[in-house]
Design an enzyme around this catalytic site. Structure first.
Site, PDB file in Angstrom:
ATOM      1  N   ARG A  30       7.304   0.039   1.486  1.00  9.72           N
ATOM      2  CA  ARG A  30       7.203  -1.056   2.454  1.00  9.72           C
ATOM      3  C   ARG A  30       5.966  -1.915   2.194  1.00  9.72           C
ATOM      4  O   ARG A  30       4.989  -1.444   1.622  1.00  9.72           O
ATOM      5  CB  ARG A  30       7.193  -0.523   3.882  1.00  9.72           C
TER       6      ARG A  30
ATOM      7  N   CYS B 199      -8.632 -12.065  18.832  1.00  6.18           N
ATOM      8  CA  CYS B 199      -9.189 -10.809  19.320  1.00  6.18           C
ATOM      9  C   CYS B 199     -10.521 -10.560  18.632  1.00  6.18           C
ATOM     10  O   CYS B 199     -10.619 -10.657  17.412  1.00  6.18           O
ATOM     11  CB  CYS B 199      -8.247  -9.653  19.005  1.00  6.18           C
TER      12      CYS B 199
ATOM     13  N   ARG C 236      -8.371  -8.623  10.708  1.00  4.17           N
ATOM     14  CA  ARG C 236      -8.175  -9.715   9.738  1.00  4.17           C
ATOM     15  C   ARG C 236      -8.959 -10.964  10.132  1.00  4.17           C
ATOM     16  O   ARG C 236      -8.549 -12.088   9.830  1.00  4.17           O
ATOM     17  CB  ARG C 236      -6.690 -10.034   9.579  1.00  4.17           C
TER      18      ARG C 236
ATOM     19  N   LYS D 119      -2.812   4.644   7.189  1.00  5.22           N
ATOM     20  CA  LYS D 119      -2.910   5.209   8.539  1.00  5.22           C
ATOM     21  C   LYS D 119      -2.874   6.735   8.484  1.00  5.22           C
ATOM     22  O   LYS D 119      -1.979   7.316   7.881  1.00  5.22           O
ATOM     23  CB  LYS D 119      -1.749   4.701   9.395  1.00  5.22           C
TER      24      LYS D 119
ATOM     25  N   ARG E  90       0.827  -1.210   0.000  1.00  6.62           N
ATOM     26  CA  ARG E  90       0.000   0.000   0.000  1.00  6.62           C
ATOM     27  C   ARG E  90       0.855   1.251   0.000  1.00  6.62           C
ATOM     28  O   ARG E  90       0.490   2.261  -0.575  1.00  6.62           O
ATOM     29  CB  ARG E  90      -0.908  -0.021   1.231  1.00  6.62           C
ATOM     30  N   TYR E  91       1.962   1.191   0.704  1.00  3.76           N
ATOM     31  CA  TYR E  91       2.833   2.364   0.826  1.00  3.76           C
ATOM     32  C   TYR E  91       4.021   2.196  -0.130  1.00  3.76           C
ATOM     33  O   TYR E  91       4.394   1.070  -0.467  1.00  3.76           O
ATOM     34  CB  TYR E  91       3.336   2.488   2.265  1.00  3.76           C
TER      35      TYR E  91
ATOM     36  N   ASP F  29      -6.910   4.015  10.628  1.00  7.10           N
ATOM     37  CA  ASP F  29      -6.564   3.366   9.375  1.00  7.10           C
ATOM     38  C   ASP F  29      -7.780   3.569   8.468  1.00  7.10           C
ATOM     39  O   ASP F  29      -8.871   3.063   8.755  1.00  7.10           O
ATOM     40  CB  ASP F  29      -6.245   1.879   9.587  1.00  7.10           C
TER      41      ASP F  29
ATOM     42  N   CYS G 261      -3.147 -17.550  15.023  1.00  2.00           N
ATOM     43  CA  CYS G 261      -2.799 -16.656  16.124  1.00  2.00           C
ATOM     44  C   CYS G 261      -2.880 -17.434  17.428  1.00  2.00           C
ATOM     45  O   CYS G 261      -3.612 -18.417  17.530  1.00  2.00           O
ATOM     46  CB  CYS G 261      -3.773 -15.487  16.204  1.00  2.00           C
TER      47      CYS G 261
ATOM     48  N   CYS H  84     -10.512  -8.112  15.676  1.00  2.00           N
ATOM     49  CA  CYS H  84      -9.443  -8.336  14.701  1.00  2.00           C
ATOM     50  C   CYS H  84      -9.831  -7.809  13.318  1.00  2.00           C
ATOM     51  O   CYS H  84     -10.864  -8.162  12.770  1.00  2.00           O
ATOM     52  CB  CYS H  84      -9.128  -9.820  14.578  1.00  2.00           C
TER      53      CYS H  84
ATOM     54  N   ASP I 247     -10.813  -0.545  13.996  1.00  2.00           N
ATOM     55  CA  ASP I 247     -11.323  -0.622  12.623  1.00  2.00           C
ATOM     56  C   ASP I 247     -12.785  -1.078  12.635  1.00  2.00           C
ATOM     57  O   ASP I 247     -13.176  -1.906  13.453  1.00  2.00           O
ATOM     58  CB  ASP I 247     -10.501  -1.619  11.798  1.00  2.00           C
TER      59      ASP I 247
HETATM   60  C1  LIG Z   1       0.683  -0.320   9.114  1.00  2.00           C
HETATM   61  C2  LIG Z   1       1.082  -0.791   7.789  1.00  2.00           C
HETATM   62  C3  LIG Z   1       2.413  -0.685   7.365  1.00  2.00           C
HETATM   63  C4  LIG Z   1       3.493  -0.083   8.233  1.00  2.00           C
HETATM   64  O1  LIG Z   1       3.239   1.297   8.449  1.00  2.00           O
HETATM   65  P1  LIG Z   1       4.237   2.157   9.353  1.00  2.00           P
HETATM   66  O2  LIG Z   1       3.570   3.490   9.489  1.00  2.00           O
HETATM   67  O3  LIG Z   1       5.542   2.201   8.627  1.00  2.00           O
HETATM   68  O4  LIG Z   1       4.375   1.455  10.668  1.00  2.00           O
HETATM   69  C5  LIG Z   1       2.708  -1.124   6.094  1.00  2.00           C
HETATM   70  N1  LIG Z   1       1.764  -1.656   5.283  1.00  2.00           N
HETATM   71  C6  LIG Z   1       0.477  -1.749   5.657  1.00  2.00           C
HETATM   72  C7  LIG Z   1      -0.526  -2.310   4.701  1.00  2.00           C
HETATM   73  C8  LIG Z   1       0.094  -1.336   6.932  1.00  2.00           C
HETATM   74  O5  LIG Z   1      -1.190  -1.449   7.304  1.00  2.00           O
END
Ligand SMILES: *Cc1c(COP(=O)(O)O)cnc(C)c1O
Length: 407
Positions: free
Chosen positions: A143, A156, A161, A364, A139-140, A357, A152, A159, A320
């Site tokens: 990363r 929870c 997921r 986020k 998504r980002y 989120d 798990c 959750c 969420d």
């Molecule tokens: C939370 C999350 C991350 C990591 O986000 P950071 O702000 O770097 O901790 C990466 N990918 C997804 C899909 C996430 O939900």
């Protein structure tokens, strides 16, 4: 909220006449004697024993707790939804007589779970739509979130997921899926950060985890690896010498899911201390939950306790809107009030970032209490933690609101 006092004697578990919960003190050691008196120390401290003996159904729960009508009805009505799973260790931290116990609310289903409220979804964050390959959310820009398991230690009720976890019964990791995700990461040089989560990566064996971390470390552009886990809080027995060896070898960071100060037991302090001693920096992730941690004193106690264990509070999540979560969610304003009650009033390291989120895959989004009051000529007007307004000379600055998101 959850005053753990040492009980003089075992609480009376006559379901006909439960004593008023507030009058009952309880003690995890006493609960262990009462529920698991015949279990040896060797078994109790064996994480696989803890997993094998999880509370999974109504009979198990009925043995450990005096169930409320809501709890009992929901367990029977859960059908194919997120199953119940509670480690014996974690069950002993819950008041057997109080369905409002802050930890019990997080793992024992209540009837609100069967009600779908407006805006709720099974995949509120749109993770499936953002999946590059199954189990990998990109998504980002730099990363990825790598969902390495659907198992798990505990389930929870909030959750995000729930759609993915807990349904195979047995531990289930797909090697072919891992392989595809690793290939994707290897072929995308912009990915410098891999967050492995699930399911809980620390429920994997040392060997599997070692292989997976090794495979990620072998990708030259992956410079940062972190593990998202709840295991240190609910299954501290998992932090074995063998696991520590794996952690020392691959040097990931770790984000641990903590909910309430009652989790910060001597066992958890030992587990976190061992992880930190491996050279693994620890952060925390907490979900803001109605009736569990939705007030300043509880949250402050949790954050202070985490710092003492060398865990740096990282994120506080707005819950969420997963299907059947309305009874557990708070208004966003509660999170802002908690941040306002922490920032400036205590150690800056003890203040997590409060995030929503965004439903639909927006990622986020951090929220802060308003600190920019406005402008007066060249002065920016800022409110401090005590509510006093200060002037900061800021000639040439733009309207106050445009800096509202800056820190
Ligand atoms: C939370 C999350 C991350 C990591 O986000 P950071 O702000 O770097 O901790 C990466 N990918 C997804 C899909 C996430 O939900």
């Amino acid at each position: 909220m959850n005053d753990i006092a040492v009980a003089e004697s075992a609480p009376d578990l006559d379901p006909q006449e439960p004593p008023p919960p507030s009058a009952v003190g309880f003690d995890p050691a006493e609960a262990r004697r009462r529920l698991y008196g015949d279990v040896s120390d060797a078994d109790w401290s064996d994480w696989r024993w803890q997993l094998r003996n999880r509370l999974r159904d109504r009979d198990d729960l009925e043995r450990a707790f005096v169930l409320s009508g809501s709890e009992r009805a929901t367990i029977d009505g859960i059908g194919g939804r997120l199953p119940v799973g509670i480690t014996p260790y974690y069950a002993t931290l819950m008041n057997p007589l109080d369905p409002n116990d802050p930890l019990r609310r997080t793992l024992v289903p209540l009837d609100g779970e069967l009600v779908r409220s407006p805006g709720e979804e099974n995949d509120p964050l749109g993770e499936d739509a953002d999946s590059a390959v199954p189990g990998l959310v990109h998504r980002y820009p730099d990363r990825v979130l790598f969902l390495v398991s659907n198992f798990c230690a505990v389930y929870c009720r909030y959750c995000t997921r729930a759609r993915l976890v807990g349904h195979t019964g047995e531990m289930h990791f797909s090697t072919s899926q891992h392989k595809k995700a690793l290939e994707y990461i290897a072929s995308h040089p912009e990915i410098r950060d891999v967050l492995i989560s699930g399911g809980d990566p620390l429920t994997m064996s040392d060997v599997r985890l070692d292989e997976l971390l090794g495979a990620l470390r072998a990708i030259p552009h992956v410079e940062f690896i972190r593990i998202g886990t709840k295991v240190p809080a609910v299954l501290p027995q998992r932090i074995t010498d063998g696991l520590c060896e794996v952690l020392r070898r691959h040097k990931p960071w770790m984000s641990v899911h903590f909910m309430h100060p009652a989790e910060l037991t001597p066992e958890v302090a030992l587990a976190c201390g061992r992880i930190a001693d491996c050279g693994v920096p620890l952060g925390s992730q907490t979900v803001l939950l109605r009736g569990t941690n939705d007030d300043v004193p509880t949250m402050k106690k949790l954050m202070h306790g985490l710092l003492k264990m060398r865990v740096r509070p990282y994120y506080l999540y707005q819950c969420d809107p997963i299907s059947g979560s309305a009874h557990l969610r708070t208004p966003v304003s509660v999170g802002l009030e908690i941040i306002a009650g922490l920032r400036g009033h205590t150690t800056g390291y003890a203040v997590p970032t409060f995030v929503v989120d965004a439903p639909g895959g927006g990622g986020k989004i951090p929220l802060l209490p308003d600190s920019v009051v406005g402008r007066d000529g060249d002065d920016l007007l800022l409110r401090n933690f005590e509510g006093h307004v200060f002037r900061y000379p800021d000639p040439g600055g733009t309207a106050g609101t445009s800096v509202g998101g800056a820190r």
